[in-house]
Design a protein around this motif. Structure first.
Motif, PDB file in Angstrom:
ATOM      1  N   CYS A 252       0.832  -1.207   0.000  1.00  0.00           N
ATOM      2  CA  CYS A 252       0.000   0.000   0.000  1.00  0.00           C
ATOM      3  C   CYS A 252       0.863   1.252   0.000  1.00  0.00           C
ATOM      4  CB  CYS A 252      -0.928   0.017   1.216  1.00  0.00           C
ATOM      5  SG  CYS A 252      -0.048   0.183   2.805  1.00  0.00           S
ATOM      6  N   ARG A 253       0.233   2.379  -0.242  1.00  0.00           N
ATOM      7  CA  ARG A 253       0.904   3.662  -0.093  1.00  0.00           C
ATOM      8  C   ARG A 253       0.930   4.049   1.392  1.00  0.00           C
ATOM      9  NH1 ARG A 253      -2.804   7.065  -4.091  1.00  0.00           N
ATOM     10  NH2 ARG A 253      -4.349   5.860  -2.919  1.00  0.00           N
ATOM     11  N   VAL A 254       1.851   4.943   1.739  1.00  0.00           N
ATOM     12  CA  VAL A 254       1.988   5.387   3.121  1.00  0.00           C
ATOM     13  C   VAL A 254       1.830   6.900   3.152  1.00  0.00           C
ATOM     14  CG1 VAL A 254       3.490   5.496   5.148  1.00  0.00           C
ATOM     15  CG2 VAL A 254       3.523   3.463   3.668  1.00  0.00           C
ATOM     16  N   ALA A 255       0.889   7.380   3.964  1.00  0.00           N
ATOM     17  CA  ALA A 255       0.599   8.814   4.069  1.00  0.00           C
ATOM     18  C   ALA A 255       0.971   9.300   5.459  1.00  0.00           C
ATOM     19  CB  ALA A 255      -0.880   9.074   3.793  1.00  0.00           C
ATOM     20  N   ASN A 256       1.883  10.228   5.512  1.00  0.00           N
ATOM     21  CA  ASN A 256       2.364  10.753   6.791  1.00  0.00           C
ATOM     22  C   ASN A 256       1.450  11.880   7.285  1.00  0.00           C
ATOM     23  OD1 ASN A 256       4.017  11.074   8.999  1.00  0.00           O
ATOM     24  ND2 ASN A 256       5.599  12.217   7.916  1.00  0.00           N
ATOM     25  N   GLY A 257       1.243  11.945   8.577  1.00  0.00           N
ATOM     26  CA  GLY A 257       0.466  13.021   9.190  1.00  0.00           C
ATOM     27  C   GLY A 257       1.248  13.632  10.326  1.00  0.00           C
ATOM     28  N   TYR A 258       1.059  14.928  10.553  1.00  0.00           N
ATOM     29  CA  TYR A 258       1.783  15.606  11.613  1.00  0.00           C
ATOM     30  C   TYR A 258       0.821  16.472  12.421  1.00  0.00           C
ATOM     31  CZ  TYR A 258       4.695  19.137  13.892  1.00  0.00           C
ATOM     32  OH  TYR A 258       5.259  19.974  14.811  1.00  0.00           O
ATOM     33  N   GLY A 259       0.870  16.311  13.722  1.00  0.00           N
ATOM     34  CA  GLY A 259       0.018  17.105  14.603  1.00  0.00           C
ATOM     35  C   GLY A 259       0.001  16.501  15.984  1.00  0.00           C
ATOM     36  N   GLY A 260      -0.900  16.960  16.806  1.00  0.00           N
ATOM     37  CA  GLY A 260      -1.001  16.443  18.162  1.00  0.00           C
ATOM     38  C   GLY A 260      -2.293  16.907  18.796  1.00  0.00           C
ATOM     39  N   ARG A 261      -2.608  16.348  19.949  1.00  0.00           N
ATOM     40  CA  ARG A 261      -3.820  16.751  20.652  1.00  0.00           C
ATOM     41  C   ARG A 261      -3.754  18.224  21.050  1.00  0.00           C
ATOM     42  NH1 ARG A 261      -6.636  12.253  21.553  1.00  0.00           N
ATOM     43  NH2 ARG A 261      -5.514  10.299  21.834  1.00  0.00           N
ATOM     44  N   ASP A 262      -2.554  18.691  21.370  1.00  0.00           N
ATOM     45  CA  ASP A 262      -2.425  20.077  21.805  1.00  0.00           C
ATOM     46  C   ASP A 262      -2.414  21.037  20.621  1.00  0.00           C
ATOM     47  OD1 ASP A 262      -0.026  19.041  20.935  1.00  0.00           O
ATOM     48  OD2 ASP A 262       1.162  19.738  22.639  1.00  0.00           O
ATOM     49  N   ALA A 263      -1.527  20.826  19.660  1.00  0.00           N
ATOM     50  CA  ALA A 263      -1.364  21.768  18.551  1.00  0.00           C
ATOM     51  C   ALA A 263      -2.403  21.594  17.453  1.00  0.00           C
ATOM     52  CB  ALA A 263       0.037  21.628  17.960  1.00  0.00           C
ATOM     53  N   ILE A 277      -0.064  21.990   5.110  1.00  0.00           N
ATOM     54  CA  ILE A 277      -0.544  22.571   6.364  1.00  0.00           C
ATOM     55  C   ILE A 277      -2.041  22.866   6.241  1.00  0.00           C
ATOM     56  CG2 ILE A 277      -0.373  24.596   7.877  1.00  0.00           C
ATOM     57  CD1 ILE A 277       2.582  24.773   7.007  1.00  0.00           C
ATOM     58  N   THR A 278      -2.776  22.615   7.307  1.00  0.00           N
ATOM     59  CA  THR A 278      -4.201  22.937   7.351  1.00  0.00           C
ATOM     60  C   THR A 278      -4.338  24.443   7.549  1.00  0.00           C
ATOM     61  OG1 THR A 278      -4.556  20.786   8.424  1.00  0.00           O
ATOM     62  CG2 THR A 278      -6.419  22.316   8.398  1.00  0.00           C
ATOM     63  N   ALA A 279      -4.106  25.184   6.477  1.00  0.00           N
ATOM     64  CA  ALA A 279      -3.976  26.641   6.574  1.00  0.00           C
ATOM     65  C   ALA A 279      -5.276  27.330   6.957  1.00  0.00           C
ATOM     66  CB  ALA A 279      -3.460  27.207   5.242  1.00  0.00           C
ATOM     67  N   GLU A 280      -6.429  26.719   6.664  1.00  0.00           N
ATOM     68  CA  GLU A 280      -7.690  27.334   7.043  1.00  0.00           C
ATOM     69  C   GLU A 280      -7.815  27.478   8.559  1.00  0.00           C
ATOM     70  OE1 GLU A 280      -8.512  24.705   3.387  1.00  0.00           O
ATOM     71  OE2 GLU A 280      -7.414  24.556   5.283  1.00  0.00           O
ATOM     72  N   ASP A 281      -7.147  26.590   9.290  1.00  0.00           N
ATOM     73  CA  ASP A 281      -7.269  26.566  10.752  1.00  0.00           C
ATOM     74  C   ASP A 281      -5.987  26.919  11.483  1.00  0.00           C
ATOM     75  OD1 ASP A 281      -9.907  25.754  10.625  1.00  0.00           O
ATOM     76  OD2 ASP A 281      -9.430  23.627  10.782  1.00  0.00           O
ATOM     77  N   ILE A 282      -4.855  26.790  10.814  1.00  0.00           N
ATOM     78  CA  ILE A 282      -3.590  26.841  11.536  1.00  0.00           C
ATOM     79  C   ILE A 282      -2.582  27.746  10.837  1.00  0.00           C
ATOM     80  CG2 ILE A 282      -1.568  25.455  12.168  1.00  0.00           C
ATOM     81  CD1 ILE A 282      -3.481  23.182  12.831  1.00  0.00           C
TER      82      ILE A 282
END
Length: 444
Positions: A252-263, A277-282
């Motif tokens: 399969c393909r591998v999709a990386n995600g970056y974030g956390g409960r806090d940020a 980047i989720t620019a609409e929110d961050i």
């Protein structure tokens, strides 16, 4: 049916605006950089104005600085405000709550940064984070309701597996596998569940999924014809060898995600390879050691302002992670800015005395909710000895020391010596990066 009816109904019953937000995000992702920055500025001004009038911490801070939210006219105006860090949140938790907030949910970070944190999230924030994750999921031609295996270790999820949650997971066709303990017997069982479920997507820690993959290879199990389309990985740094191992074993393909409960949900990889980047929110700033923002292409600490956090604001929040902003857009055509590189986040596996392999978070969570612990580092010297360095608010008491020892021995084995050492600070590695769980025993 799940994606178009049941999940939206589920979110509406929870008073979330997830569906409408996801639909809007699927439009705004194609906006130009200038349009997205205009949206960010409008939302930033609303957030700062709300904080000035309704959040005690920021009301006092703005007054002391002479900062007027209504006069904000540029994203650069953020730089007039000091950074928010974990120590500030711990010392001002109640003052950071909006006076208009209701129904706030208490959350904890996983503690992989070495500094556990307790904070609060409102329905607005949850709606935006879920919508952002949902949008990114659909980039890969999968959707909520497609069969999913989740390999996770957070007690927030694992502790919530009551009958209602189990029914919901069954309806949404998702199955949760605990990532804490991974003996050969458990790994055999997990792989069999994956083979029987034939999920369309996997979700979990990169270290855990790559560990699953290595075990499947050692058993001679074919896992690449199950119809798995993509493996979403997050919560740790994804190494090239992990990506290759997961992709090869599961086909399969591998999709990386970056974030956390806090940020929050900061960035996710698109099929063209960019971390959007989720620019609409961050709003993401990259700052040097002196706290000065650096241009795209230069490395620095990732600082986040989450625009959907009026109930408990995260404004110029220091993540402790190191990253680089890209200076060119992605070839996919989305206007969302790109994180070129993310560094400095990894936990490790540990091995119990009986040979059980477990995720480093299994021990992190023991320390995370102890209010006396400011920071920590776990070093597994051998099967028989693990050292725990702790930075405390006060002197290490015999009671706290025994609590840590008993918690660790419950995971690693009663015969393991646990040395708890109080230190003034947690030092960085020679490379300058911080590692808070280190095992000197190979897990292969």
């Amino acid at each position: 049916m799940v994606s178009g009816l049941l999940f939206p109904l589920h979110e509406r019953l929870k008073k979330h605006q997830t569906l409408a937000l996801r639909r809007q995000m699927e439009i705004s992702q194609w906006w130009s950089a200038e349009q997205l920055q205009d949206l960010q500025l409008a939302r930033l001004k609303r957030l700062l104005t709300h904080a000035q009038h309704h959040v005690p911490y920021y009301r006092e801070l703005f007054a002391r600085l002479g900062f007027q939210a209504e006069q904000v006219s540029s994203l650069k105006d953020l730089q007039a405000l000091p950074f928010l860090n974990k120590a500030e949140i711990r010392g001002n938790t109640e003052a950071l709550k909006s006076e208009l907030a209701s129904g706030l949910a208490r959350f904890n970070t996983g503690g992989s940064s070495g500094e556990p944190l307790i904070f609060f999230i409102g329905k607005e924030r949850v709606s935006h984070d879920v919508a952002a994750k949902w949008r990114a999921t659909r980039w890969w031609d999968v959707d909520i309701g497609d069969r999913e295996i989740v390999v996770w270790g957070s007690p927030i999820e694992l502790g919530a597996q009551d009958n209602v949650r189990a029914l919901r997971d069954k309806i949404f066709r998702t199955k949760l596998l605990p990532a804490f303990e991974m003996s050969e017997q458990k790994l055999d069982g997990f792989l069999e569940q994956i083979r029987q479920t034939r999920p369309k997507m996997l979700f979990g820690y990169p270290s855990a999924l790559s560990h699953f993959a290595r075990h499947a290879d050692s058993r001679g199990l074919s896992m690449d014809k199950l119809g798995i389309a993509v493996a979403f990985v997050t919560s740790e740094r994804l190494y090239d060898e992990q990506r290759s191992q997961i992709a090869a074993t599961f086909g399969c393909r591998v999709a990386n995600g970056y974030g956390g409960r806090d940020a929050g949900f900061i960035a996710h990889q698109c099929p063209h390879g960019s971390m959007h980047i989720t620019a609409e929110d961050i709003i993401v700033e990259i700052v040097n050691p002196q706290g000065i923002p650096v241009p795209a292409g230069e490395s620095g600490e990732i600082v986040v302002t989450h625009l959907a956090t009026s109930e408990f604001p995260f404004i110029r929040y220091r993540t402790g992670d190191i990253g680089i902003l890209a200076d060119t857009p992605c070839s996919c055509g989305r206007g969302l800015p790109v994180l070129k590189e993310i560094q400095g986040r990894s936990t490790d596996f540990l091995i119990a005395q009986n040979g059980t392999v477990m995720h480093g978070l299994a021990l992190i969570y023991i320390l995370r909710d102890l209010p006396q612990v400011r920071a920590f580092k776990i070093i597994q010297e051998s099967l028989d000895l693990t050292r725990v360095l702790v930075v405390l608010e006060q002197e290490l008491s015999p009671e706290l020391k025994q609590k840590i020892i008993h918690g660790f021995q419950a995971r690693l084995g009663t015969g393991v010596t646990i040395q708890v050492e109080q230190v003034a600070e947690i030092p960085a590695e020679k490379s300058g990066k911080f590692r808070y769980v280190i095992s000197k025993i190979g897990t292969n």
